[in-house]
Design a protein around this motif. Sequence first.
Motif, PDB file in Angstrom:
ATOM      1  N   UNK A  93       0.856  -1.259   0.121  1.00  9.87           N
ATOM      2  CA  UNK A  93      -0.059   0.112   0.071  1.00  9.87           C
ATOM      3  C   UNK A  93       0.601   1.464   0.025  1.00  9.87           C
ATOM      4  N   UNK A  94       1.718   1.135   0.600  1.00  8.73           N
ATOM      5  CA  UNK A  94       2.924   2.265   0.814  1.00  8.73           C
ATOM      6  C   UNK A  94       3.479   2.712  -0.713  1.00  8.73           C
TER       7      UNK A  94
ATOM      8  N   UNK B 193       0.530   6.654   5.193  1.00  6.98           N
ATOM      9  CA  UNK B 193       0.465   8.121   4.906  1.00  6.98           C
ATOM     10  C   UNK B 193       1.004   8.932   5.987  1.00  6.98           C
ATOM     11  N   UNK B 194       2.423   8.815   6.331  1.00 10.99           N
ATOM     12  CA  UNK B 194       2.899   9.722   7.266  1.00 10.99           C
ATOM     13  C   UNK B 194       2.931  11.005   6.889  1.00 10.99           C
ATOM     14  N   UNK B 195       2.573  11.820   7.942  1.00  7.07           N
ATOM     15  CA  UNK B 195       2.652  13.309   7.801  1.00  7.07           C
ATOM     16  C   UNK B 195       1.569  13.792   6.956  1.00  7.07           C
ATOM     17  N   UNK B 196       0.554  13.134   6.929  1.00  4.00           N
ATOM     18  CA  UNK B 196      -0.564  13.224   5.888  1.00  4.00           C
ATOM     19  C   UNK B 196      -1.163  14.943   6.359  1.00  4.00           C
ATOM     20  N   UNK B 197      -1.667  15.378   5.404  1.00  7.97           N
ATOM     21  CA  UNK B 197      -2.464  16.769   5.465  1.00  7.97           C
ATOM     22  C   UNK B 197      -3.514  16.336   4.746  1.00  7.97           C
TER      23      UNK B 197
ATOM     24  N   UNK C 261      -4.736   5.711   6.662  1.00  8.57           N
ATOM     25  CA  UNK C 261      -4.241   7.027   6.892  1.00  8.57           C
ATOM     26  C   UNK C 261      -3.831   7.360   8.359  1.00  8.57           C
ATOM     27  N   UNK C 262      -3.819   6.232   9.215  1.00 11.45           N
ATOM     28  CA  UNK C 262      -3.128   6.351  10.510  1.00 11.45           C
ATOM     29  C   UNK C 262      -3.885   6.380  11.604  1.00 11.45           C
TER      30      UNK C 262
ATOM     31  N   UNK D  84       3.253   7.806  15.653  1.00 12.55           N
ATOM     32  CA  UNK D  84       2.792   7.043  14.537  1.00 12.55           C
ATOM     33  C   UNK D  84       2.948   8.037  12.983  1.00 12.55           C
ATOM     34  N   UNK D  85       1.958   9.057  13.019  1.00 11.74           N
ATOM     35  CA  UNK D  85       1.403   9.502  12.110  1.00 11.74           C
ATOM     36  C   UNK D  85       2.046  10.762  11.703  1.00 11.74           C
ATOM     37  N   UNK D  86       2.734  11.555  12.634  1.00 12.00           N
ATOM     38  CA  UNK D  86       3.532  12.915  12.485  1.00 12.00           C
ATOM     39  C   UNK D  86       4.887  12.718  12.969  1.00 12.00           C
TER      40      UNK D  86
END
Length: 741
Positions: free
Chosen positions: A19-20, A726-730, A531-532, A354-356
Amino acid sequence: MSRRPAGFWILLSVLGLLAASCSGGGGDPSATEASSTTSSHDSSAGGPTTTTPDTGNSPNVTVTDRIRIEVLSSQPDRVTGDEARIRVTPKSGGDVEDLRVMVDGRDVTASLTPGTDGNAGSIEGVVSGLHEGTNSVTASSGTDRSTLRLRAWPRQGPMISGPQTPLFACATEEFGLGPGAAGTCAAPSKVSWKAVTADSRIVDVADPTAPEPPGTVDAKVDGANVPAMVRVERGVLNRSTYELAVLDRAPGRPDADLDAAWNRRLVVRFDDGCGAGHVQGEPGSSAVDPALLLKGYAVVTAGFTTGAVSCNDVVASETVMMLKERVVELLGEVDLTIGDGTGFGGAMAHLILQDYPTLLDGVTTLDAVPDTVTTANQVADCLLLKRYFASARGSRLDERRRAAISGHETTGTCARIAERYGTMFDPVTGCDPQVPREKVFDADRRPGGVRCTFQDLNAVSFGVDHSTGFAHRPVDNTGLQYGLDALNHGTISVDEFLDLNEHIGGLDLDGQPKPERSAVDPNALQTMYENGRIAEGVGDMRKVPLIDIVSSPESDRIGDLHQALAMRDRLTRGGSPEVAPGHQIWLLPKAAPGADRRAASNRAIGLIDTWLTAMRADGSDPQSLLTERPDAAVSQCGSAGADRGAAVFDDPAGKCLGMNRPLGDARIVAGGPLTGDVVKCQLTVLDSDDYQVSFSSSQWERLTRIFPDGVCDWTSAGAGQTLPTMPDRSFADVEVPADLA
């Protein structure tokens, strides 16, 4: 307790990698295009971020061959408000006195002063006058010239969180500020001073320029004694109230002349609860913590890092970005940022790791849960069980059988969880009393009214079901066999098991009971995994110190020992605890008072500080998370004296677990894994060999009617389950219906 084969984790990892390769984060595209020579050193931390010279065809040009511009307070595409702290360094051999710095044609060189310590040879300061949108910072020296483009967002957001939900009441006046502006609840900041006495009392200081009050204790910061005079700033960022506290060597001076006594460590507090009240609210705790301030820490708390005010981890992440930006602009660079979360606030801190990545350098939690989504299913189960136990059928079960079904020591635990957090699913009772009734959702009279549920508050990241117009709710109990382990152990009879599962039902989208089981769209759920929104142990979670403190094996708090063990299993993915050496669990003595619990958190903060400092001294050593771990930080069982170490929670017959049996929840009793990260299970056909009891033909026929599509297959990954990609997802590009925004 987990029924997953070892290959499950390998499969899940492969799915995440696949997926990444097809997905990515979502920074602001216009900022990226506008600054093709900009590279980010940190993903989310807010700096330093620098210009990179255009090397053309020469691969040997280094950053020292050109003037270097760094943004210290944020990423260059995530500046908020009209200010940013920057640093400018001349090229190798250049003279800092020759530097000239312009912002969109305005000379701001006078705003910058010579750097100190390791940054001598540069100039640094806060530049102001930025406008919303793209701004150009240009530094020149003779014929040398470099440009960095900044993207500035509104100080009150949104920046990465997407369309904002409405706030129907401001809290600024109750918080000691002026009236809040319509829409944003913004109000001018206010600064006050307090003194800390020898007995840790907090004393208001009317005149900060006068001598400190009698009895004021001295703090030792950087080896020097400093009177414990605390500067307390209250304001509004990202529409959230916040409080920032730090020791002040010269109280009463304006911000530009502030002489803070601090160790360049920032502690960010995340408080408990899961509210969607649609009001501004106040921080759940005070930043004025003498134990931390006297050691030189700066401390910040906020309304939107308090789950009871805003149960939205993306907004919490965004708020932390802005808070750190404010701290850097006021005090200078932050060396370490440590998150300190309680309950659902701990879930926020987990998900930021995890996400940011790099937004927090380490985390300690108290009675925390892994994340909001999976814990919401525990709350839903408790609501359903509470209702069933109160029914004529359920009331026939005695306390022992009810507790065995719920997975808790007593039924009181589940009842308290339902009572404390159950309104998170109700669009009406979830609203704060200050929200005008004529604005609140009513299925008949106001179908477009505001819905105060946790899923609708998170509509941007959860997605919207266009068949209903409401947010997808990640709650599912389809195929779940409540009380399965209690049945297999003979605690409940086959008929009691069948009656429970036939009548447990589910919750409709308004949080009301319904005969059918709850169900979530698996495609929407997969997006939430990607998306975490579910903590799966990726990002920084296995790279930094994370100490989960539990005040007892089970209490009326939703975060108990089984939640900490669930977090550990998500990190280790079925391996040894030392696969994730940064994660440690502290079990405090039973019935530890509040003061002892807070003291344990502050002790963990100090140990994480020591741990991180040693890791940085090791440079790039990949083993430093293990080799530099302080002995005092390792997993420990407070009820068992000196019982400590990586395996302290692994031996069911050992001293610790023998005294503190980790229990679970209704899903674990239903056969689910300890990880608790399966929101919607895959289904399998009924098989009598899966039960340790016998069914009569009529009982088996009844079971097939209850589960016509099959029951949970706990040997498989959950529906839609994959690792976050989706790290650092906006979410700035996400649109939701106007009534949800």
